[in-house]
Write a protein that holds these residues in place. Structure first.
Motif, mmCIF file in Angstrom:
data_model
loop_
_atom_site.group_PDB
_atom_site.id
_atom_site.type_symbol
_atom_site.label_atom_id
_atom_site.label_comp_id
_atom_site.label_asym_id
_atom_site.label_seq_id
_atom_site.Cartn_x
_atom_site.Cartn_y
_atom_site.Cartn_z
ATOM 1 N N THR A 1 29.699 6.621 77.532
ATOM 2 C CA THR A 1 29.623 7.164 76.624
ATOM 3 C C THR A 1 30.128 8.519 76.366
ATOM 4 N N GLU A 2 29.781 9.418 77.589
ATOM 5 C CA GLU A 2 29.949 10.984 77.764
ATOM 6 C C GLU A 2 31.651 11.002 77.785
ATOM 7 N N LEU A 3 32.363 9.931 78.032
ATOM 8 C CA LEU A 3 33.731 9.877 78.187
ATOM 9 C C LEU A 3 34.646 9.213 77.364
ATOM 10 N N VAL A 4 33.837 8.723 76.343
ATOM 11 C CA VAL A 4 34.250 7.923 75.302
ATOM 12 C C VAL A 4 35.630 8.790 74.607
ATOM 13 N N PRO A 5 35.285 9.956 73.959
ATOM 14 C CA PRO A 5 36.174 10.905 73.230
ATOM 15 C C PRO A 5 37.748 10.600 73.259
ATOM 16 N N ALA A 6 38.247 10.968 74.507
ATOM 17 C CA ALA A 6 39.658 11.072 74.717
ATOM 18 C C ALA A 6 40.338 9.423 74.484
ATOM 19 N N PRO A 7 39.909 8.452 75.388
ATOM 20 C CA PRO A 7 40.501 7.211 75.104
ATOM 21 C C PRO A 7 40.283 6.436 73.607
ATOM 22 N N ALA A 8 39.141 6.957 73.128
ATOM 23 C CA ALA A 8 38.888 6.394 71.507
ATOM 24 C C ALA A 8 40.140 7.294 70.755
ATOM 25 N N ALA A 9 40.349 8.646 70.888
ATOM 26 C CA ALA A 9 41.262 9.405 70.309
ATOM 27 C C ALA A 9 42.642 8.779 70.395
#
Length: 324
Positions: A254-262
């Motif tokens: 969860t804490e590393l989701v932002p970059a791959p999601a963006a």
């Protein structure tokens, strides 16, 4: 908002054709929605919004009219997905008035409930009051979409669910994350590794091992390294990036989701998959409400900016030189 993707040419000649087009261009079968198909603009786009409550009709009309005017759309078709005939008629009237006042022709307005369709306003033409049955499963457009590899989900929720992390895969990457230094001390070397790793797997259509996913996710917390990847995504390889980043996202803690999601969202936008891009933006903002790239994407999508307007000459890919 979403722009048309494959199939590249669909000529609708009947209400059933229009109903078959919608799930293909959106990537899912809409429910309780207002869908707008646009024609005659330099950059056509298609849009879907949730069916508004009575107090929100004016805002909903504005959400569709603003990008249509901005892109100088000449003609539109509306398809309202609803079981409530009265509500659909009220919204259709508001849309027709506003678009006519803006000089945009409304070619057709339909209401559909998944089984039958009706013209709007009701009683228009020779359609019986009980509506016209339709079944899109055998429609030629659906067959063409399958042939060209276009995936259509049963609903937007199903599309969003296709991005939900798989617990066992997340656990494997999480275990590997603990072995990755949290701070880069060799930025140029790390930039080269990130660039080459992503390029290799995107080109091959392969999935990196857990240890490489873990290292990639940790490094992409540095926005400079994320931008090395971001700047390398082009319209030519955007679909391949979508596949790659979907796999990485489904393996991300969860804490590393932002970059791959963006990055997935950006690739989806460049590939013309607006609905998928929105789902990726939602996943990013759920993990980090202040993530800047997600905000940029939401503006691009909300304003129906076509991928063709993206300027590749950013120079970000050369921020770090490859090490000697």
């Amino acid at each position: 908002m979403t722009t048309p993707t494959t199939p590249t040419s669909l000529v609708a000649r009947s209400p059933e054709d229009l109903l078959a087009v919608v799930p293909i261009v959106l990537g899912f079968v809409p429910r309780d929605s207002v869908v707008m198909l646009t024609f005659g603009a330099r950059h056509t786009f298609h849009a879907r919004i949730d069916l508004p409550d009575p107090a929100e009709v004016a805002d909903a009309v504005g959400a569709l009219l603003d990008p249509a005017r901005r892109h100088r759309v000449r003609r539109v078709v509306f398809v309202l997905y609803s079981d409530d005939a009265r509500t659909a008629a009220r919204i259709a009237r508001a849309l027709s008035r506003a678009f006519a006042a803006a000089g945009i022709d409304v070619l057709e307005s339909l209401r559909a409930d998944g089984r039958r369709w009706w013209p709007l306003p009701a009683g228009h033409g020779e359609v019986p009051g009980r509506g016209v049955p339709y079944d899109l499963s055998a429609h030629p457009f659906a067959a063409q979409a399958v042939f060209e590899g276009h995936v259509t989900h049963g609903s937007r929720d199903q599309l969003a669910a296709s991005l939900v992390p798989a617990p066992e895969r997340v656990a494997a990457v999480s275990a590997a994350v603990g072995e990755v230094p949290s701070v880069s001390i060799h930025l140029a070397a790390d930039a080269a590794w990130v660039r080459s790793t992503v390029r290799r797997h995107v080109t091959a259509g392969s999935a990196p091992p857990d240890r490489d996913v873990a290292r990639l996710l940790v490094l992409l917390r540095d926005l400079r390294l994320r931008d090395v990847v971001w700047s390398a995504i082009t319209r030519d390889d955007a679909r391949d990036h979508v596949c790659f980043w979907t796999d990485v996202l489904r393996r991300s803690p969860t804490e590393l989701v932002p970059a791959p999601a963006a990055l997935l969202g950006f690739g989806a936008w460049l590939a013309g998959h607006g609905a998928l891009a929105w789902c990726a933006v939602d996943a990013c903002l759920e993990a980090d409400p202040d993530y800047g790239l997600a905000d940029i994407l939401s503006q691009l999508l909300g304003r129906a900016v076509p991928p063709s307007e993206w300027d590749r000459e950013t120079g970000w890919a050369d921020v770090f030189d490859d090490p000697a």
